[in-house]
Scaffold this motif. Structure first.
Motif, PDB file in Angstrom:
ATOM      1  N   HIS A 159      -3.508  -9.159 -12.448  1.00  0.00           N
ATOM      2  CA  HIS A 159      -4.828  -9.752 -12.235  1.00  0.00           C
ATOM      3  C   HIS A 159      -5.101  -9.951 -10.744  1.00  0.00           C
ATOM      4  O   HIS A 159      -6.229  -9.761 -10.277  1.00  0.00           O
ATOM      5  CB  HIS A 159      -4.929 -11.090 -12.963  1.00  0.00           C
ATOM      6  N   ARG A 160      -4.087 -10.302  -9.998  1.00  0.00           N
ATOM      7  CA  ARG A 160      -4.260 -10.495  -8.559  1.00  0.00           C
ATOM      8  C   ARG A 160      -4.506  -9.171  -7.842  1.00  0.00           C
ATOM      9  O   ARG A 160      -5.293  -9.092  -6.899  1.00  0.00           O
ATOM     10  CB  ARG A 160      -3.034 -11.215  -7.987  1.00  0.00           C
ATOM     11  N   ILE A 161      -3.830  -8.121  -8.289  1.00  0.00           N
ATOM     12  CA  ILE A 161      -4.088  -6.795  -7.727  1.00  0.00           C
ATOM     13  C   ILE A 161      -5.538  -6.397  -7.995  1.00  0.00           C
ATOM     14  O   ILE A 161      -6.233  -5.882  -7.111  1.00  0.00           O
ATOM     15  CB  ILE A 161      -3.121  -5.765  -8.332  1.00  0.00           C
ATOM     16  N   ALA A 162      -6.000  -6.646  -9.224  1.00  0.00           N
ATOM     17  CA  ALA A 162      -7.383  -6.306  -9.568  1.00  0.00           C
ATOM     18  C   ALA A 162      -8.361  -7.049  -8.664  1.00  0.00           C
ATOM     19  O   ALA A 162      -9.366  -6.489  -8.214  1.00  0.00           O
ATOM     20  CB  ALA A 162      -7.650  -6.626 -11.035  1.00  0.00           C
ATOM     21  N   ARG A 163      -8.076  -8.317  -8.377  1.00  0.00           N
ATOM     22  CA  ARG A 163      -8.958  -9.088  -7.495  1.00  0.00           C
ATOM     23  C   ARG A 163      -8.973  -8.499  -6.082  1.00  0.00           C
ATOM     24  O   ARG A 163     -10.007  -8.478  -5.420  1.00  0.00           O
ATOM     25  CB  ARG A 163      -8.490 -10.546  -7.439  1.00  0.00           C
ATOM     26  N   GLN A 164      -7.824  -8.026  -5.650  1.00  0.00           N
ATOM     27  CA  GLN A 164      -7.773  -7.442  -4.310  1.00  0.00           C
ATOM     28  C   GLN A 164      -8.610  -6.172  -4.243  1.00  0.00           C
ATOM     29  O   GLN A 164      -9.327  -5.931  -3.267  1.00  0.00           O
ATOM     30  CB  GLN A 164      -6.320  -7.158  -3.918  1.00  0.00           C
ATOM     31  N   PHE A 165      -8.537  -5.354  -5.294  1.00  0.00           N
ATOM     32  CA  PHE A 165      -9.366  -4.149  -5.331  1.00  0.00           C
ATOM     33  C   PHE A 165     -10.847  -4.510  -5.438  1.00  0.00           C
ATOM     34  O   PHE A 165     -11.700  -3.876  -4.820  1.00  0.00           O
ATOM     35  CB  PHE A 165      -8.950  -3.255  -6.501  1.00  0.00           C
ATOM     36  N   GLU A 166     -11.145  -5.523  -6.227  1.00  0.00           N
ATOM     37  CA  GLU A 166     -12.543  -5.927  -6.389  1.00  0.00           C
ATOM     38  C   GLU A 166     -13.141  -6.360  -5.048  1.00  0.00           C
ATOM     39  O   GLU A 166     -14.282  -6.032  -4.725  1.00  0.00           O
ATOM     40  CB  GLU A 166     -12.634  -7.056  -7.413  1.00  0.00           C
ATOM     41  N   ARG A 167     -12.367  -7.084  -4.275  1.00  0.00           N
ATOM     42  CA  ARG A 167     -12.858  -7.592  -2.991  1.00  0.00           C
ATOM     43  C   ARG A 167     -12.999  -6.471  -1.953  1.00  0.00           C
ATOM     44  O   ARG A 167     -13.921  -6.498  -1.136  1.00  0.00           O
ATOM     45  CB  ARG A 167     -11.887  -8.657  -2.477  1.00  0.00           C
ATOM     46  N   ASN A 168     -12.113  -5.486  -1.983  1.00  0.00           N
ATOM     47  CA  ASN A 168     -12.047  -4.504  -0.901  1.00  0.00           C
ATOM     48  C   ASN A 168     -12.593  -3.123  -1.229  1.00  0.00           C
ATOM     49  O   ASN A 168     -12.937  -2.371  -0.302  1.00  0.00           O
ATOM     50  CB  ASN A 168     -10.593  -4.359  -0.430  1.00  0.00           C
ATOM     51  N   PHE A 169     -12.659  -2.764  -2.507  1.00  0.00           N
ATOM     52  CA  PHE A 169     -13.003  -1.387  -2.859  1.00  0.00           C
ATOM     53  C   PHE A 169     -14.260  -1.250  -3.718  1.00  0.00           C
ATOM     54  O   PHE A 169     -14.937  -0.223  -3.639  1.00  0.00           O
ATOM     55  CB  PHE A 169     -11.828  -0.726  -3.597  1.00  0.00           C
ATOM     56  N   VAL A 170     -14.549  -2.231  -4.555  1.00  0.00           N
ATOM     57  CA  VAL A 170     -15.708  -2.115  -5.446  1.00  0.00           C
ATOM     58  C   VAL A 170     -16.992  -2.015  -4.623  1.00  0.00           C
ATOM     59  O   VAL A 170     -17.189  -2.726  -3.638  1.00  0.00           O
ATOM     60  CB  VAL A 170     -15.777  -3.312  -6.414  1.00  0.00           C
ATOM     61  N   GLY A 171     -17.869  -1.088  -5.036  1.00  0.00           N
ATOM     62  CA  GLY A 171     -19.118  -0.864  -4.326  1.00  0.00           C
ATOM     63  C   GLY A 171     -19.031   0.207  -3.260  1.00  0.00           C
ATOM     64  O   GLY A 171     -20.036   0.531  -2.623  1.00  0.00           O
ATOM     65  N   HIS A 172     -17.848   0.771  -3.062  1.00  0.00           N
ATOM     66  CA  HIS A 172     -17.649   1.819  -2.062  1.00  0.00           C
ATOM     67  C   HIS A 172     -17.374   3.161  -2.739  1.00  0.00           C
ATOM     68  O   HIS A 172     -16.779   3.222  -3.820  1.00  0.00           O
ATOM     69  CB  HIS A 172     -16.460   1.484  -1.155  1.00  0.00           C
ATOM     70  N   ARG A 173     -17.788   4.226  -2.079  1.00  0.00           N
ATOM     71  CA  ARG A 173     -17.333   5.561  -2.496  1.00  0.00           C
ATOM     72  C   ARG A 173     -15.887   5.719  -2.016  1.00  0.00           C
ATOM     73  O   ARG A 173     -15.583   5.428  -0.866  1.00  0.00           O
ATOM     74  CB  ARG A 173     -18.219   6.649  -1.906  1.00  0.00           C
ATOM     75  N   ILE A 174     -15.047   6.192  -2.906  1.00  0.00           N
ATOM     76  CA  ILE A 174     -13.615   6.207  -2.637  1.00  0.00           C
ATOM     77  C   ILE A 174     -13.123   7.640  -2.466  1.00  0.00           C
ATOM     78  O   ILE A 174     -13.397   8.516  -3.294  1.00  0.00           O
ATOM     79  CB  ILE A 174     -12.831   5.538  -3.789  1.00  0.00           C
ATOM     80  N   ALA A 175     -12.397   7.865  -1.377  1.00  0.00           N
ATOM     81  CA  ALA A 175     -11.677   9.128  -1.222  1.00  0.00           C
ATOM     82  C   ALA A 175     -10.366   8.998  -1.993  1.00  0.00           C
ATOM     83  O   ALA A 175      -9.533   8.146  -1.678  1.00  0.00           O
ATOM     84  CB  ALA A 175     -11.408   9.409   0.251  1.00  0.00           C
ATOM     85  N   VAL A 176     -10.211   9.801  -3.019  1.00  0.00           N
ATOM     86  CA  VAL A 176      -9.037   9.725  -3.889  1.00  0.00           C
ATOM     87  C   VAL A 176      -8.207  10.988  -3.707  1.00  0.00           C
ATOM     88  O   VAL A 176      -8.720  12.105  -3.823  1.00  0.00           O
ATOM     89  CB  VAL A 176      -9.439   9.570  -5.367  1.00  0.00           C
ATOM     90  N   SER A 177      -6.925  10.807  -3.442  1.00  0.00           N
ATOM     91  CA  SER A 177      -6.038  11.956  -3.256  1.00  0.00           C
ATOM     92  C   SER A 177      -4.683  11.651  -3.881  1.00  0.00           C
ATOM     93  O   SER A 177      -4.407  10.520  -4.267  1.00  0.00           O
ATOM     94  CB  SER A 177      -5.867  12.284  -1.771  1.00  0.00           C
ATOM     95  N   SER A 178      -3.854  12.675  -3.959  1.00  0.00           N
ATOM     96  CA  SER A 178      -2.502  12.528  -4.496  1.00  0.00           C
ATOM     97  C   SER A 178      -1.525  13.188  -3.536  1.00  0.00           C
ATOM     98  O   SER A 178      -1.156  14.352  -3.710  1.00  0.00           O
ATOM     99  CB  SER A 178      -2.388  13.153  -5.884  1.00  0.00           C
ATOM    100  N   PRO A 179      -1.101  12.462  -2.498  1.00  0.00           N
ATOM    101  CA  PRO A 179      -0.176  13.053  -1.520  1.00  0.00           C
ATOM    102  C   PRO A 179       1.057  13.672  -2.165  1.00  0.00           C
ATOM    103  O   PRO A 179       1.560  14.702  -1.713  1.00  0.00           O
ATOM    104  CB  PRO A 179       0.184  11.866  -0.628  1.00  0.00           C
ATOM    105  N   GLN A 180       1.531  13.068  -3.230  1.00  0.00           N
ATOM    106  CA  GLN A 180       2.692  13.578  -3.945  1.00  0.00           C
ATOM    107  C   GLN A 180       2.365  14.853  -4.722  1.00  0.00           C
ATOM    108  O   GLN A 180       3.219  15.700  -4.935  1.00  0.00           O
ATOM    109  CB  GLN A 180       3.186  12.488  -4.908  1.00  0.00           C
ATOM    110  N   GLY A 181       1.120  14.950  -5.172  1.00  0.00           N
ATOM    111  CA  GLY A 181       0.685  16.113  -5.922  1.00  0.00           C
ATOM    112  C   GLY A 181       0.668  15.938  -7.424  1.00  0.00           C
ATOM    113  O   GLY A 181       0.017  16.716  -8.131  1.00  0.00           O
ATOM    114  N   ARG A 182       1.342  14.932  -7.952  1.00  0.00           N
ATOM    115  CA  ARG A 182       1.446  14.787  -9.406  1.00  0.00           C
ATOM    116  C   ARG A 182       0.149  14.317 -10.052  1.00  0.00           C
ATOM    117  O   ARG A 182      -0.013  14.437 -11.269  1.00  0.00           O
ATOM    118  CB  ARG A 182       2.584  13.823  -9.755  1.00  0.00           C
ATOM    119  N   PHE A 183      -0.761  13.762  -9.246  1.00  0.00           N
ATOM    120  CA  PHE A 183      -2.032  13.275  -9.783  1.00  0.00           C
ATOM    121  C   PHE A 183      -3.205  14.061  -9.189  1.00  0.00           C
ATOM    122  O   PHE A 183      -4.325  13.595  -9.158  1.00  0.00           O
ATOM    123  CB  PHE A 183      -2.176  11.774  -9.480  1.00  0.00           C
TER     124      PHE A 183
END
Length: 326
Positions: free
Chosen positions: A8-32
């Motif tokens: 729940h605390r992780i979710a709050r951190q994402f809500e405060r910092n990431f929600v409402g933004h366009r997100i660059a999503v990548s998989s440096p490892q390659g598996r995702f």
């Protein structure tokens, strides 16, 4: 494994910092890589947790489901804005209730890393080495170790390593996952949710110590909360659920509502009540000072003096007092 309060605390951190933004999503490892391509460049709409699982809703009816499991962790870097309940940095915990700043020896709730404790270092997955995580001189930092997914805005970066689950789902698939989970009082603290928990417990012949760890019975409880809740209730972990009284089952549910809220607000699984001043600060800083039975095997019970017992239940360690828990 992180228990429900941490997720729940992780979710709050994402809500405060990431929600409402366009997100660059990548998989440096390659598996995702395939999943990252679906989400890349879309807006993050919402983030919330149920039990030990986190759901991130992106534009276009795409959801990212994360289950950290035993080894998973998020590492954050950049200009992180702390939620009011997550006033910590590099393992430091600052409370909002004016009780003073304390230091968590486990490093579990640092702003820079939440999940499997990493403190200021990360484990290099393949070489089994540890390397300093230094992001002060560049943004975004170079990925370190096996980063399954990276979420990036102009100012904040989050790297995920070692999760049990990391997958893109539709709303229908999210609903199917939720239907398999028991109630989570952070999502629904109502009496209806409580009654569902009580009824499920009392119709099963399974030991209550197993039922509390079953995420289809109740979401978010792990080994620590299981041991502490049963001690607080004075219940033998081997007693079958069908022999738990209605009042006992309701007391367990209400205690979970209470303890989970403390965990979300403080970042610690604080299960000893009534601590003040220096005793409270010690308990916030050291796990040994905030639990009744967890990891106290062979030591005298803090209530009756009987040695705390360590058993194994379904391949998990079980801590309990054979005198206080009947």
């Amino acid at each position: 494994m992180p228990e429900g309060h941490s997720v729940h605390r992780i979710a709050r951190q994402f809500e405060r910092n990431f929600v409402g933004h366009r997100i660059a999503v990548s998989s440096p490892q390659g598996r995702f890589a395939e999943g990252a391509a679906v989400l890349n460049g879309t807006e993050l709409i919402e983030v919330w947790a149920v039990g030990k699982q986190m759901f991130m809703g992106f534009a276009g009816d795409h959801w990212l489901r994360i289950h950290l499991g035993i080894y998973g962790a998020w590492d954050f870097s950049g200009d992180i804005q702390a939620d009011a309940t997550i006033a910590s940095a590099n393992g430091r915990m600052g409370q909002t209730n004016q009780r003073g700043t304390v230091f968590d020896a486990e490093g579990e709730n640092s702003l820079t890393s939440i999940g499997a404790p990493r403190k200021t270092r990360v484990r290099m997955a393949e070489a089994e080495k540890e390397s300093a995580l230094d992001v002060a001189n560049s943004f975004p930092p170079e990925p370190i170790g096996q980063v399954r997914v990276r979420l990036l805005t102009d100012t904040v970066c989050a790297d995920l390593r070692g999760p049990t689950a990391c997958e893109v789902l539709t709303q229908e698939q999210v609903d199917a996952v939720l239907n398999r989970l028991g109630p989570d009082p952070q999502r629904d603290p109502s009496d209806v949710a409580g009654q569902k928990f009580v009824d499920t417990i009392r119709k099963k012949n399974t030991a209550i110590g197993l039922l509390l760890m079953d995420q289809s019975v109740v979401a978010g409880i792990g080994n620590v909360y299981r041991a502490e809740m049963l001690f607080r209730a004075g219940i033998d972990p081997y007693r079958p659920g069908k022999l738990i009284t209605e009042d006992e089952a309701w007391a367990l549910w209400r205690d979970w509502v209470y303890l989970l809220e403390i965990g979300v607000q403080t970042g610690q699984m604080m299960t000893i009540d009534g601590l003040e001043g220096e005793a409270w600060r010690k308990a916030m800083a050291n796990r040994a000072d905030r639990h009744w039975v967890y990891k106290r095997e062979g030591m005298p019970c803090l209530k009756c003096g009987t040695n705390i017992r360590l058993d194994e239940m379904a391949n998990r360690k079980l801590y309990w007092c054979p005198s206080c828990q009947t």
